[in-house]
Design a protein around this motif. Structure first.
Motif, PDB file in Angstrom:
ATOM      1  N   ALA B  93       8.196  -4.879  -5.327  1.00 20.91           N
ATOM      2  CA  ALA B  93       6.769  -4.577  -5.146  1.00 20.91           C
ATOM      3  C   ALA B  93       6.328  -4.884  -3.730  1.00 20.91           C
ATOM      4  O   ALA B  93       6.878  -5.758  -3.059  1.00 20.91           O
ATOM      5  N   LEU B  94       5.329  -4.145  -3.302  1.00 20.56           N
ATOM      6  CA  LEU B  94       4.775  -4.276  -1.957  1.00 20.56           C
ATOM      7  C   LEU B  94       3.311  -4.670  -2.072  1.00 20.56           C
ATOM      8  O   LEU B  94       2.574  -4.112  -2.890  1.00 20.56           O
ATOM      9  N   LEU B  95       2.903  -5.627  -1.290  1.00 26.24           N
ATOM     10  CA  LEU B  95       1.495  -6.005  -1.226  1.00 26.24           C
ATOM     11  C   LEU B  95       0.984  -5.698   0.162  1.00 26.24           C
ATOM     12  O   LEU B  95       1.350  -6.362   1.125  1.00 26.24           O
ATOM     13  N   GLU B 104      -5.944  -7.193  -3.785  1.00 30.34           N
ATOM     14  CA  GLU B 104      -4.557  -7.625  -3.696  1.00 30.34           C
ATOM     15  C   GLU B 104      -3.786  -6.790  -4.704  1.00 30.34           C
ATOM     16  O   GLU B 104      -3.436  -7.238  -5.779  1.00 30.34           O
ATOM     17  N   LYS B 105      -3.543  -5.549  -4.334  1.00 25.77           N
ATOM     18  CA  LYS B 105      -2.949  -4.623  -5.283  1.00 25.77           C
ATOM     19  C   LYS B 105      -1.469  -4.488  -5.031  1.00 25.77           C
ATOM     20  O   LYS B 105      -1.045  -3.929  -4.037  1.00 25.77           O
ATOM     21  N   LEU B 106      -0.697  -4.993  -5.936  1.00 22.97           N
ATOM     22  CA  LEU B 106       0.743  -4.830  -5.834  1.00 22.97           C
ATOM     23  C   LEU B 106       1.112  -3.385  -6.137  1.00 22.97           C
ATOM     24  O   LEU B 106       0.672  -2.824  -7.129  1.00 22.97           O
ATOM     25  N   VAL B 107       1.942  -2.814  -5.284  1.00 21.71           N
ATOM     26  CA  VAL B 107       2.473  -1.482  -5.517  1.00 21.71           C
ATOM     27  C   VAL B 107       3.909  -1.655  -5.969  1.00 21.71           C
ATOM     28  O   VAL B 107       4.747  -2.149  -5.204  1.00 21.71           O
ATOM     29  N   PHE B 108       4.189  -1.290  -7.179  1.00 24.35           N
ATOM     30  CA  PHE B 108       5.513  -1.513  -7.756  1.00 24.35           C
ATOM     31  C   PHE B 108       6.409  -0.291  -7.617  1.00 24.35           C
ATOM     32  O   PHE B 108       5.945   0.851  -7.690  1.00 24.35           O
ATOM     33  N   GLY B 109       7.700  -0.547  -7.470  1.00 21.40           N
ATOM     34  CA  GLY B 109       8.680   0.506  -7.683  1.00 21.40           C
ATOM     35  C   GLY B 109       8.814   0.737  -9.178  1.00 21.40           C
ATOM     36  O   GLY B 109       8.224   0.022  -9.984  1.00 21.40           O
TER      37      GLY B 109
END
Lengths: 115, 118
Positions: B93-95, B104-109
């Protein structure tokens, strides 16, 4: 013990019947959020809250509402559930990921089926 | 736009093999955070590691190690001498940096399912 709790863990309901999934954390975290997990789509953020009375939309907010009246609680409300909201839902909290060395804690998940 | 790609949908190995899970991210930001989470069959999400974009040191924690390379926008995860208990779905995941609104939205694979066979 630091934890995020969600209730219910499993729920089967019918289209249109309002429901609330509760989320509570005992770590005095400011930041809380809701994600849904769907096969092939991974985890997507629904709503988040930076603090009490401060909430905002994530990537997939349609069909959901949230409230943050107290720091520890962040319920997810489905006013009129539809079958496309069948999913696994996770609540998460953190003390602000970018300003601390804290982690983002996830609840155990709520598996929702809407018939 | 931010994006995380985990190209390996499923990996199957035999116990004691080493295995590397790939994670490639996209962001235009210079400040960001990367994470790995583990989701065992029981379903909960377990935090494994957090790394900020200014720290390219590799990290080792027991049998787990992470290789962060900004030049290739990758943050790969290696399990050495895998065990059956490592069987799980692993998410990268990318923050991104805080937006003006403070998300603070985590972008997940989409995750890699690892099966370790005895």
């Amino acid at each position: 013990e630091a934890q995020v709790t969600q209730n219910p863990r499993y729920l089967i309901t019918v289209t249109g019947k309002k429901l609330t999934v509760t989320c509570s954390q005992n770590m005095n975290h400011e930041y809380m959020s809701w994600y849904r997990q769907d096969p092939g789509l991974g985890l997507r953020q629904i709503y988040y809250s930076m603090n009490v009375e401060v909430t905002d939309k994530g990537d997939v907010p349609e069909g959901y509402k949230v409230s943050r009246k107290e720091k520890r609680n962040f319920p997810l409300i489905l006013e009129s559930p539809s079958p496309n909201q069948t999913s696994l839902y996770f609540c998460a909290s953190s003390a602000q990921l970018v300003t601390s060395t804290d982690t983002q804690y996830f609840g155990p998940g709520t598996r929702l089926t809407v018939l | 736009a931010q994006k995380v790609t985990q190209a390996q949908t499923e990996i199957s190995v035999v116990e004691k093999e080493d295995v590397t899970l790939d994670c490639v991210y996209e962001t235009r930001d210079t400040t960001y955070y990367l994470f790995w989470y583990k989701q065992p069959p029981s379903g909960e999400l377990v935090f494994l590691i957090r790394r900020n974009s200014f720290d390219e040191q590799n990290e080792i924690s027991g049998r787990y190690s992470w290789n962060f390379q900004k030049s290739t926008s990758s943050f790969n995860f290696t399990i050495t001498a895998s065990q059956v208990v490592d069987s799980a779905v692993y998410f990268c995941a990318l923050l991104p940096p805080l937006t003006q609104g403070g998300s603070e939205k985590l972008v997940f694979g989409k995750g890699t399912k690892l099966t370790v066979n005895p």
